[in-house]
Each structure stands twice: as structure tokens, then as C-alpha cells.
Write a protein that holds these residues in place. Structure first.
Motif, short mmCIF file in Angstrom:
data_model
loop_
_atom_site.label_atom_id
_atom_site.label_comp_id
_atom_site.label_asym_id
_atom_site.label_seq_id
_atom_site.Cartn_x
_atom_site.Cartn_y
_atom_site.Cartn_z
N MET A 4 0.82 -1.21 0.00
CA MET A 4 0.00 0.00 0.00
C MET A 4 0.85 1.26 0.00
O MET A 4 0.42 2.31 -0.46
CB MET A 4 -0.90 0.00 1.22
CG MET A 4 -2.34 0.13 0.85
SD MET A 4 -3.33 0.03 2.33
CE MET A 4 -4.82 0.75 1.71
N LEU A 25 -10.00 4.47 -14.64
CA LEU A 25 -9.24 5.70 -14.58
C LEU A 25 -7.74 5.41 -14.69
O LEU A 25 -7.01 6.07 -15.44
CB LEU A 25 -9.54 6.41 -13.25
CG LEU A 25 -9.49 7.92 -13.22
CD1 LEU A 25 -10.35 8.51 -14.31
CD2 LEU A 25 -9.95 8.41 -11.86
N VAL A 55 -16.64 7.05 -15.37
CA VAL A 55 -16.17 6.95 -13.98
C VAL A 55 -17.19 7.58 -13.03
O VAL A 55 -17.48 7.04 -11.97
CB VAL A 55 -14.78 7.60 -13.83
CG1 VAL A 55 -14.31 7.52 -12.40
CG2 VAL A 55 -13.78 6.93 -14.74
N LEU A 56 -17.74 8.72 -13.47
CA LEU A 56 -18.76 9.38 -12.64
C LEU A 56 -19.95 8.45 -12.43
O LEU A 56 -20.44 8.29 -11.31
CB LEU A 56 -19.21 10.67 -13.33
CG LEU A 56 -20.32 11.46 -12.63
CD1 LEU A 56 -19.78 12.05 -11.33
CD2 LEU A 56 -20.87 12.56 -13.51
N ASN A 71 -19.08 5.72 -10.00
CA ASN A 71 -19.01 6.23 -8.62
C ASN A 71 -20.38 6.55 -8.06
O ASN A 71 -20.64 6.36 -6.87
CB ASN A 71 -18.12 7.48 -8.56
CG ASN A 71 -16.65 7.12 -8.63
OD1 ASN A 71 -16.27 5.95 -8.45
ND2 ASN A 71 -15.82 8.10 -8.89
N ASP A 77 -21.92 5.00 -4.79
CA ASP A 77 -22.48 5.81 -3.71
C ASP A 77 -23.89 5.33 -3.35
O ASP A 77 -24.22 5.17 -2.18
CB ASP A 77 -22.57 7.28 -4.14
CG ASP A 77 -21.29 8.03 -3.82
OD1 ASP A 77 -20.41 7.43 -3.18
OD2 ASP A 77 -21.19 9.20 -4.20
N ARG A 97 -23.86 1.94 -1.69
CA ARG A 97 -23.35 2.03 -0.33
C ARG A 97 -24.43 2.57 0.61
O ARG A 97 -24.66 2.04 1.68
CB ARG A 97 -22.13 2.94 -0.29
CG ARG A 97 -21.49 3.02 1.07
CD ARG A 97 -20.50 4.14 1.09
NE ARG A 97 -21.14 5.37 0.64
CZ ARG A 97 -20.49 6.41 0.14
NH1 ARG A 97 -19.20 6.35 0.00
NH2 ARG A 97 -21.14 7.48 -0.24
N LYS A 136 -21.20 6.87 6.43
CA LYS A 136 -20.62 7.83 7.36
C LYS A 136 -19.10 7.82 7.30
O LYS A 136 -18.45 8.80 7.62
CB LYS A 136 -21.06 7.50 8.79
CG LYS A 136 -22.42 8.08 9.10
CD LYS A 136 -22.62 8.16 10.58
CE LYS A 136 -23.95 8.82 10.89
NZ LYS A 136 -24.42 8.42 12.21
N LEU A 148 -17.32 7.92 4.92
CA LEU A 148 -16.94 8.60 3.68
C LEU A 148 -17.77 8.09 2.54
O LEU A 148 -17.76 6.91 2.26
CB LEU A 148 -15.47 8.37 3.30
CG LEU A 148 -14.92 9.48 2.41
CD1 LEU A 148 -14.19 10.47 3.26
CD2 LEU A 148 -13.98 8.91 1.36
#
Lengths: 322, 313
Positions: free
Chosen positions: A162, A252, A300-301, A304, A308, A311, A320, A322
Motif C-alpha cells: 500500500m 481511470l 467513472v462518474l 461512482n 455511492d 453504499r 458515514k 466517507l
């Protein structure tokens, strides 16, 4: 509904502990609302999924959406701006009208066609990287979380991995083994694995302390069965969310690698490659970078947004963090 | 306290070691003989053998690793195949642009995103909140190079406000130095702003529900004061954590931004070195970036003590 309030007046404590016990004055808790119906109600997930569907159709239907060859070079129509029209003689000698919807590149290849075919590469890479890193991360994460003696070893290795910036690791890996679809997928997967391992490990650590796992151990259930029946199902929801985000960042990253000239072979139509080819002439012909760039950003948007939405509907607590 | 410091520093040793092993193996697993590459085409087999023993390539692999690691520790990164200079001097040359770009980006991103995030939290559900959150998703998805080229096209090519590409060293004048860094650092900061604004919003939202915020309000402090003095200060720890974790993001952004804006920094150096198969340089830069990441995150862990006096180790 009101008859269901507190069955046993004697034990008021148990009612307070049960989060879904309806309380007077509050609206009844909708516990039967399944995850999928929550996902379907989520605007962000809806828009994301719809956009992804369009991009997928674009990639799959590329030969139907464009009559041209993505690699077809046309010296007479080099560096044309969007909307350029001409007639081309096809193989049979007939004149065919040609309109460059998004212009042409420095070799006269049709950018619209290349963008369509580029969607294929992006999607294949996004999905493969997500699947591969989830598979590897799941295996390592379960091992690290369940078998304590392996935990330190696996996690220190993941920490090390990482610490190397994803893009540098990917660039170095591709440069070592030469550019091809397989190497690009592997090179993008390796830096993504640690995040999955961490996620899975944290879930496994939590689950193995649950009473039902303890119960399973105490009646002598073999470890593989415990992992399969009790631990694995709990990782699915967070992993689906994680996989969505991984897919987005893989797309990306692939575009960045191609753009820098260290990704897919430069003749393969990928969004990154189209942009890389347009770099030198960007000031005069911005369309060479603009169109693939827009498609990349939108894809990509969309991913995502879907992530979101997933999630938020699958696990509101996760949002919460993130 | 001192114990904690020692423990934290000791904890990064295995990480650094593993990074070292990975980076070392990366070079050793390359197809071909590094000695032959260094020696060039016209070298005799004696030349190659001599270089091989010079580099310690005739030793067992474990010994090779320690020879290599020993050299790395004292800053001897070897000689670049491509640039024919020592890698160390090459890195020193390229350090300034990268450092300037990274620092300016962090400053810019923090200055913009923290107030935005705090405001979004403070006016939760309002249009300000929605715009900030919408921008956050958008900014996080937009590829760095697409943003870069878009900015160049609008502000340099069309409006002519900024130079298209290039970099000016600090020693050639501060004005020009900053002027040329404006577009690159805006480009790079977009992702960062998106991430930080979102994190700031989340952590301020949590803090706003705390008792001491209610107390501060009830004793008549103005909203602004409550937000800055009480809420933001207490929300600082998660915000700073994100700044640290996303250093990795910044590093990858630097590589791309430097290529887009033609800035002769470490990121460009990495890409050029990879394309030229200049392995010693690639190794050194990857190692350097990884160490930076580890050290920054250690620093941030220690910074918690300053930011939040309640934390005691």
C-alpha cells in the motif's frame, strides 16, 4: 400494528434493546424494505446504472453504431474537426458519404468509432480488475482475519504494498512485462488488492466474535464450513460496493497508463491512447482529447454514483465513513 | 509518550523493509541481464563480467539485496542508464518542481475545501450542501489529465491568461514561478478538494451534535465562532488523516499533472525513465515516493497529539 407493541410488559429492557421494536408515536419501522428496493429508489444509483447501461450498449454495439473501422487509416482526412464531411471510395469502388462526428486523428482514423471501441477496453479492464482484486483480496482477507498466526504476515505485506503509490507500481509492473491486456489488468489489480484485504479482514474480525460463529465452533463445525456458511455471506454487501469503486478507479488508472504511454499497446483504441495521440496537437485540435475525455469522465462518474447509491442503500453506516 | 514515538517508528521498519524487497525484486525480475544493459552493445563479455561483480550480481540473491539496501540507505542509488548521471543528482535536480507543485496543491486544496465542507455541514440539506456534495462526486470522477487539458484550453489557449505549459525555477524569480504553477496546482487540487470537502463535511456534522457545541451556542457565541473555534477544531483529526492517506492520490496526480503541463519534476522523470527502461532511476523514485508516503503518515499520527490534546498514548 399497535397490538404488536411490547408483548411482555415485564421486560421493558428487551424492548429498549431491540432497535426495530416499534415505539408509540413513531412511524412504524419499514424493516421489510429489501436492499434491492432501496437501491431502486436511490436516485444516485439510478442515474449511475442508466449511464453505465448506455456505455455498455455503446461498447457492445460499436459495430452497429459506426460503419467504420476503428483502425482504418485515411491519409486524406487527417486532423479533421468534428462534423467534417467527405465521400470515400469503399472496397467495391462505390462512393460512400463519410461524416466525422467527432473528427479524425493524426492518421485520419475516425475518433467517434475509436471512442466506441475504446469503451470495450475500459469496461473489460474495469470489470476484470474489480473481479480479480475482490477474489484475491477476499481469499487473503479471510485468511488474515480468521487465522491469527497468518494475520501479521499478510497485513505487513499489504502495508508495504500500500505504501507504494498505485500508479507507480502499475507503471513499473507494465514496464517490466511489456504492454498487453493481461499485464495491464494484473498491474492495476495488484495495487488494489490491499484495500480489499483490509476491508474483508475487518469484517471477518468482527464476525468471528459473533455468538453464532462461537456456537458453530463449539459444536465442532469444520473451519471451511464456518467460513463458507457464516463468514463469507457477511462480506458480500460491502464487497459489492467496494468492487464498484474499484471498477471506476481501474478504468481511470488504465486511461492514465495509456495516456502516459505505458499502458495498452498504442494502436489499440482505448480512451487513454486516443488522448495520448492527441496530446501534441491539442492546442489546435482539442477534440482529440475532449471527446474521449468526456466519455472517460462520464463513465467513472456513473460508476461512482452507482457505488455511492449502493453504499447508501446496502449499509447506511458505511456512508458515514466517507 | 516517548515509548509511543519509538513504537510507531519501529512499526514502520517492516513496512519499509517490505517496500525495499518489492522494489528490489522488481528490478531483479526484469528479463535480461542488468550488467549487459549497463555495459551497452559494444561491450565484451569480460566487461560485462566486471560490471556484474562491481554491482555484486555474482553473489546470491539475498546478499545482493543487502548490498543494494546498504547502498540505498546511504543515498547511493547508482547511475542512470539513460541520463548518464548519478540517480541521486538526477533526483535532486527534479525535486523542486514536484515539491512546489505538491505543497501548493495541498495549501490550495485545504484553503478551499475545509471552509466549503464546514459550510456544507453547517447548512446541511441546503443548496450549498448539495452543490458542494455534487461537486465532490464530480471532482472525484474527473480524470486529472482531462481537467488539466480543459483548463489549458480555456485559460491558456482561448483566454491567454496563462502560459500553456512549462515551469520556471524558483531561483529565476518568485512571480513567474508561482504564475506557472497556478494551473497545474488547480488541476491537481480538484480531486483533493472533492475528497477533503466531503470528509470535512462528515466530521463537522458529527461534531455539531456534540454537547460542547450546544453549550457554546447557548452561551451566546456567534455561529461563525462556534463553527470555527469549536466544531472545526474538533473535526481536525479526521480531516488531517485524510490529507495523509490521500498523499498516495497526490503522488499519482503529480505524475500525470507533470506530464500534462510539461513540468520537469520527479513524476515526469518516472515516466521518462520507465519508457527508457532506466531501472535504477525507476527503483529510486518508487522507493523515494513510498518512503515519503510512510513518513508523512507517521508525522500525521504524531500530529494528532498536537491537534487533539485529549489523545494520549
Amino acid at each position: 400494528m399497535s397490538s404488536a407493541i411490547v408483548h411482555e410488559p415485564s421486560s421493558s429492557d428487551s424492548a429498549a434493546e431491540d432497535p426495530v421494536a416499534p415505539t408509540e408515536g413513531l412511524p412504524p419501522v419499514q424493516r421489510n424494505l429489501g436492499v434491492w428496493s432501496r437501491v431502486r429508489r436511490n436516485v444516485s444509483a439510478q442515474i449511475g446504472a442508466a449511464l453505465i447501461a448506455v456505455i455498455v450498449l455503446m461498447g457492445v454495439g460499436a459495430p452497429l453504431l459506426s460503419a467504420w473501422d476503428p483502425d482504418g487509416i485515411n491519409p486524406a482526412a487527417r486532423n479533421k474537426t468534428p462534423g467534417y464531411e467527405t465521400t470515400i471510395r469503399d472496397d467495391d469502388g462505390n462512393k460512400v458519404a463519410y461524416r466525422a462526428l467527432m473528427g479524425t486523428d493524426t492518421l485520419g482514423r475516425d475518433i467517434y468509432t475509436r471512442v466506441l471501441y475504446g469503451a470495450r477496453v475500459s469496461l473489460v479492464i474495469g470489470v476484470s480488475v474489480a473481479a480479480l482484486s475482490v477474489a484475491i483480496g477476499l481469499a487473503l482477507g479471510v485468511v488474515a482475519g480468521y487465522f491469527r498466526w497468518l494475520d501479521g504476515l499478510v497485513m505487513r505485506f499489504m502495508d508495504g504494498l500500500m505504501a507504494i503509490p498505485a500508479i507507480l507500481l502499475a507503471i513499473a509492473l507494465v514496464s517490466l512485462s511489456g504492454a498487453s491486456l493481461t499485464t495491464v489488468i494484473i498491474a492495476i489489480t495488484i495495487p488494489q488488492v490491499p484495500t480489499v484485504v483490509r476491508l474483508v479482514r475487518s469484517i471477518v474480525l468482527m464476525i468471528r466474535e459473533e455468538p453464532y460463529v462461537e456456537a458453530a465452533i463449539s459444536v465442532g463445525t469444520p473451519t471451511p464450513k464456518i467460513l463458507w456458511r457464516h463468514v463469507l455471506p457477511n462480506t458480500f454487501a460491502p464487497l459489492i460496493v467496494q468492487a464498484t469503486f474499484l471498477c471506476g478507479s481501474a478504468i481511470l488508472l488504465e486511461a492514465i497508463l495509456s495516456f502516459l504511454g505505458v499502458g495498452m499497446p498504442s494502436d489499440v483504441p482505448t480512451w487513454g491512447n486516443i488522448m495520448a495521440e492527441g496530446r501534441s496537437l491539442f492546442q489546435i485540435y482539442p477534440h482529440m482529447i475532449l471527446f474521449p475525455g468526456i466519455f472517460l469522465a462520464v463513465t467513472v462518474l456513473a460508476i461512482n454514483m452507482l457505488g455511492d447509491g449502493l453504499r447508501d442503500s446496502i449499509d447506511p453506516r458505511m456512508s458515514k465513513q466517507l | 509518550m516517548l515509548m509511543y514515538l519509538c513504537r510507531r517508528i519501529a512499526a514502520i521498519v517492516p513496512v519499509v523493509l517490505i517496500v525495499g524487497v518489492l522494489v528490489f525484486l522488481m528490478l531483479r525480475l526484469t528479463p535480461g541481464d542488468p550488467a549487459a544493459v549497463i555495459a551497452g552493445n559494444s561491450a565484451s563479455s569480460e566487461d560485462i563480467a566486471q560490471i556484474r561483480s562491481q554491482l555484486g550480481l555474482d553473489q546470491p540473491i539475498a546478499a545482493q539485496f543487502f548490498i543494494w539496501a546498504g547502498k540505498m540507505v546511504v543515498g547511493d542509488f547508482g547511475e542512470s542508464f539513460f541520463y548518464k548521471k548519478t540517480v541521486a543528482s538526477l533526483i535532486v535536480d527534479r525535486l523542486e518542481p514536484t515539491l512546489a507543485l505538491a505543497v501548493l496543491t495541498i495549501i490550495l486544496a485545504t484553503v478551499i475545501s475545509v471552509p466549503l465542507g464546514a459550510l456544507a455541514a453547517y447548512r446541511q440539506g441546503s443548496w450549498v450542501d448539495r452543490v458542494v456534495m455534487g461537486f465532490s462526486v464530480l471532482g472525484f470522477s474527473a480524470p486529472v489529465f482531462v481537467i488539466g487539458y480543459l483548463l489549458i484550453y480555456v485559460f491558456s489557449v482561448k483566454l491567454g491568461w496563462f502560459p500553456v505549459q512549462g515551469y520556471q525555477r524558483l531561483s529565476d524569480g518568485f512571480g513567474g514561478f508561482i504564475y506557472r504553477l497556478i494551473l497545474p496546482s488547480i488541476t491537481l487540487s480538484i480531486v483533493y478538494i472533492a475528497l477533503l470537502a466531503r470528509m470535512t463535511r462528515t466530521s463537522v456534522l458529527e461534531v455539531l451534535n456534540e454537547d460542547y457545541v450546544r453549550t457554546a451556542r447557548s452561551k451566546g457565541l456567534s455561529s461563525m465562532k462556534v463553527l470555527v473555534r469549536h466544531a472545526l477544531r474538533n473535526a481536525a483529526v479526521p480531516i488531517v488523516t485524510v490529507i495523509g492517506v490521500s498523499i498516495a492520490l497526490l503522488i499519482s496526480g503529480v505524475v500525470v499533472t507533470e506530464s500534462v503541463f510539461n513540468i520537469p519534476g520527479l513524476g515526469r522523470l518516472t515516466v521518462d525513465a520507465v519508457l527508457a527502461r532506466d531501472y535504477p532511476t525507476v527503483q529510486a523514485v518508487v522507493l523515494l515516493f513510498s518512503l515519503t508516503y510512510v513518513v508523512i503518515n507517521l508525522t500525521i499520527d504524531l500530529l494528532y497529539l498536537v491537534l487533539d490534546p485529549r489523545i494520549r498514548y
